[in-house]
Enzyme design. Structure first.
Site, PDB file in Angstrom:
ATOM      1  CE1 TYR A 159      -3.601  -2.405   5.337  1.00  0.00           C
ATOM      2  CE2 TYR A 159      -2.919  -0.145   4.936  1.00  0.00           C
ATOM      3  CZ  TYR A 159      -3.410  -1.349   4.464  1.00  0.00           C
ATOM      4  OH  TYR A 159      -3.694  -1.493   3.128  1.00  0.00           O
TER       5      TYR A 159
ATOM      6  CB  SER B 259      -0.859   0.006   1.270  1.00  0.00           C
ATOM      7  OG  SER B 259      -1.471   1.279   1.434  1.00  0.00           O
TER       8      SER B 259
HETATM    9  N1  LIG Z   1      -8.725  -0.309  -1.085  1.00  0.00           N
HETATM   10  C1  LIG Z   1      -7.664   0.470  -0.867  1.00  0.00           C
HETATM   11  O1  LIG Z   1      -7.762   1.699  -0.761  1.00  0.00           O
HETATM   12  C2  LIG Z   1      -6.305  -0.145  -0.717  1.00  0.00           C
HETATM   13  C3  LIG Z   1      -5.173   0.692  -0.772  1.00  0.00           C
HETATM   14  C4  LIG Z   1      -3.926   0.138  -0.636  1.00  0.00           C
HETATM   15  C5  LIG Z   1      -3.771  -1.230  -0.479  1.00  0.00           C
HETATM   16  N2  LIG Z   1      -4.878  -2.018  -0.409  1.00  0.00           N
HETATM   17  C6  LIG Z   1      -4.684  -3.454  -0.209  1.00  0.00           C
HETATM   18  O2  LIG Z   1      -5.370  -4.164  -1.234  1.00  0.00           O
HETATM   19  C7  LIG Z   1      -5.873  -5.396  -0.696  1.00  0.00           C
HETATM   20  C8  LIG Z   1      -7.372  -5.501  -0.908  1.00  0.00           C
HETATM   21  O3  LIG Z   1      -8.016  -4.324  -0.450  1.00  0.00           O
HETATM   22  P1  LIG Z   1      -9.610  -4.227  -0.308  1.00  0.00           P
HETATM   23  O4  LIG Z   1      -9.963  -2.794  -0.344  1.00  0.00           O
HETATM   24  O5  LIG Z   1     -10.269  -5.173  -1.237  1.00  0.00           O
HETATM   25  O6  LIG Z   1      -9.705  -4.733   1.212  1.00  0.00           O
HETATM   26  P2  LIG Z   1     -10.817  -5.578   2.000  1.00  0.00           P
HETATM   27  O7  LIG Z   1     -10.525  -5.374   3.454  1.00  0.00           O
HETATM   28  O8  LIG Z   1     -12.179  -5.232   1.478  1.00  0.00           O
HETATM   29  O9  LIG Z   1     -10.513  -7.074   1.547  1.00  0.00           O
HETATM   30  C9  LIG Z   1      -9.599  -7.892   2.215  1.00  0.00           C
HETATM   31  C10 LIG Z   1     -10.028  -9.330   2.007  1.00  0.00           C
HETATM   32  O10 LIG Z   1      -9.105 -10.140   2.757  1.00  0.00           O
HETATM   33  C11 LIG Z   1      -9.845 -11.098   3.478  1.00  0.00           C
HETATM   34  N3  LIG Z   1      -9.108 -11.516   4.668  1.00  0.00           N
HETATM   35  C12 LIG Z   1      -8.895 -10.804   5.804  1.00  0.00           C
HETATM   36  N4  LIG Z   1      -8.230 -11.551   6.683  1.00  0.00           N
HETATM   37  C13 LIG Z   1      -7.994 -12.758   6.094  1.00  0.00           C
HETATM   38  C14 LIG Z   1      -7.353 -13.946   6.518  1.00  0.00           C
HETATM   39  N5  LIG Z   1      -6.816 -14.058   7.744  1.00  0.00           N
HETATM   40  N6  LIG Z   1      -7.279 -14.982   5.650  1.00  0.00           N
HETATM   41  C15 LIG Z   1      -7.844 -14.891   4.411  1.00  0.00           C
HETATM   42  N7  LIG Z   1      -8.494 -13.793   3.970  1.00  0.00           N
HETATM   43  C16 LIG Z   1      -8.561 -12.741   4.808  1.00  0.00           C
HETATM   44  C17 LIG Z   1     -11.162 -10.398   3.832  1.00  0.00           C
HETATM   45  O11 LIG Z   1     -12.197 -11.331   4.157  1.00  0.00           O
HETATM   46  C18 LIG Z   1     -11.443  -9.613   2.548  1.00  0.00           C
HETATM   47  O12 LIG Z   1     -12.173 -10.392   1.603  1.00  0.00           O
HETATM   48  C19 LIG Z   1      -5.427  -5.416   0.761  1.00  0.00           C
HETATM   49  O13 LIG Z   1      -4.181  -6.085   0.855  1.00  0.00           O
HETATM   50  C20 LIG Z   1      -5.254  -3.962   1.096  1.00  0.00           C
HETATM   51  O14 LIG Z   1      -4.363  -3.762   2.169  1.00  0.00           O
HETATM   52  C21 LIG Z   1      -6.143  -1.514  -0.533  1.00  0.00           C
END
Ligand SMILES: NC(=O)c1ccc[n+]([C@@H]2O[C@H](COP(=O)([O-])OP(=O)(O)OC[C@H]3O[C@@H](n4cnc5c(N)ncnc54)[C@H](O)[C@@H]3O)[C@@H](O)[C@H]2O)c1
Length: 253
Positions: free
Chosen positions: A159, A146
Site C-alpha cells: 500500500y 496517503s
Molecule cells: N481513511 C484514511 O485514513 C485514509 C488515509 C490516507 C489515504 N486514504 C485514501 O483515501 C481514499 C479513500 O479512503 P477510504 O477510507 O474511503 O477507503 P475505503 O477502502 O473505505 O474506500 C475505497 C473505495 O474504493 C473502492 N474500490 C476498491 N477497489 C476498487 C476498484 N478496483 N475499482 C473501483 N473501486 C474500487 C471500494 O469499493 C471503496 O468504495 C483511498 O485512496 C485511500 O487510500 C485514506
C-alpha cells in the site's frame, strides 16, 4: 461549437460508493456539478440515487479501475449519459479491505492486485478522462495518495509503495498534459475516520494518529473536501505536479 469549460464538465470520482470518495462526490454535487460516482461495488448505483440520481445529474457507474475494458466502458457510458469529463478524482484504492501483513508474507498476487488498483487504476482512468478534457480545453486530475507514502505504513508495504507511486505518477503526468490546460495534483490524507476505518481500526491506533497532530482531533472525510474542490477549480489553474498533505499537521513536507 463553444467548448464546455472546466466548470461545466462532468466530475468523475472513483471509489465513490462510500467513505471519503462519497464525501467528494456529494461536495461536487452540492456545487451543481454533474457527477459520475464510480466504484467496483454494485451498491454505487443505489448510492448515486440516494444522493439525487440522474435527475440531479448524478450517475452511479460500476467500474473496476484496475481493468482496462471496465474503465473504457464506464467512461463511454459517462460521456453518453452525462457528457465530457473535466475533473477526475482518482480516489479508488485497496485500502480498508487490505489486511495488515508483515512485508515478507505479502504474496505476489496481492502485491500485483494492490498495484493494479492503486496505480494502474489512476493511469487507466486518467488516460480515458483526458479525451474529454482535451475537447473541453481544460481539465483537473486529483490523485489521492496517503501520508503513509511519507512515513511508511506498518505492515502495509504494498500500500505504501503504491501511494508513493501515485506521487511520481502525478509529477510525470503533470509535465505531459500541462500544455493542454490540464493540471494534475495529489492530495495526501492522514488517518481519516471514514466508516471503514472506524469499523476496522483499533481505537488505540486512531488515538495515536490524533495525538501526533498539530490539530489534535479526529479527521473526518469532510476535512479533505475543501482541498480537492480547490485543486479542481479555476482558482488552482497554475498549481500542478504538487502534493498537498491534509492531516491536521503531522507530516510537514
Ligand atoms: N481513511 C484514511 O485514513 C485514509 C488515509 C490516507 C489515504 N486514504 C485514501 O483515501 C481514499 C479513500 O479512503 P477510504 O477510507 O474511503 O477507503 P475505503 O477502502 O473505505 O474506500 C475505497 C473505495 O474504493 C473502492 N474500490 C476498491 N477497489 C476498487 C476498484 N478496483 N475499482 C473501483 N473501486 C474500487 C471500494 O469499493 C471503496 O468504495 C483511498 O485512496 C485511500 O487510500 C485514506
Amino acid at each position: 461549437m463553444t467548448k464546455p469549460g472546466l466548470a461545466e464538465g462532468v466530475v468523475v470520482v472513483t471509489g465513490a460508493a462510500g467513505g471519503i470518495g462519497l464525501a467528494y462526490a456529494k461536495a461536487f454535487a452540492a456545487q451543481g456539478r454533474r457527477v459520475a460516482l464510480c466504484d467496483r461495488a454494485e451498491r454505487v448505483a443505489t448510492v448515486a440515487e440516494e444522493v439525487g440520481g440522474i435527475a440531479a445529474g448524478l450517475l452511479g457507474v460500476v467500474m473496476d479501475v484496475s481493468d482496462e475494458a471496465s474503465v473504457n466502458a464506464g467512461f463511454a457510458r459517462i460521456e453518453a449519459e452525462l457528457g465530457d469529463v473535466s475533473v477526475l478524482v482518482n480516489n479508488a484504492a485497496l485500502f480498508v479491505d487490505l489486511p495488515f501483513t508483515k512485508w515478507r508474507d505479502i504474496d505476489v498476487a496481492t502485491w500485483d492486485r494492490v498495484m493494479g488498483v492503486n496505480l494502474r487504476g489512476p493511469f487507466l482512468c486518467a488516460r480515458r478522462a483526458v479525451d474529454g478534457m482535451e475537447r473541453a480545453g481544460a481539465g483537473r486530475i486529483v490523485n489521492i495518495s496517503s501520508t503513509t507514502a511519507h512515513v511508511g505504513g506498518h505492515q502495509r508495504l504494498h500500500y505504501a509503495a503504491s501511494k508513493a507511486g501515485v506521487i511520481g505518477f502525478t509529477r510525470a503526468l503533470a509535465r505531459e498534459v500541462g500544455g493542454l490546460g490540464i493540471t494534475v495534483n495529489t492530495v495526501a490524507p492522514g488517518s481519516t475516520q471514514s466508516e471503514g476505518v472506524r469499523a476496522r481500526y483499533p481505537a488505540a491506533v486512531l488515538e495515536a494518529a490524533v495525538a501526533a497532530r498539530a490539530i489534535p482531533r479526529a479527521a473526518v472525510p469532510e476535512d479533505l473536501v475543501g482541498t480537492v474542490l480547490f485543486l479542481a477549480s479555476e482558482a488552482a489553474s497554475f498549481v500542478t505536479g504538487q502534493t498537498i498533505v491534509v492531516d491536521g499537521g503531522h507530516v510537514f513536507l
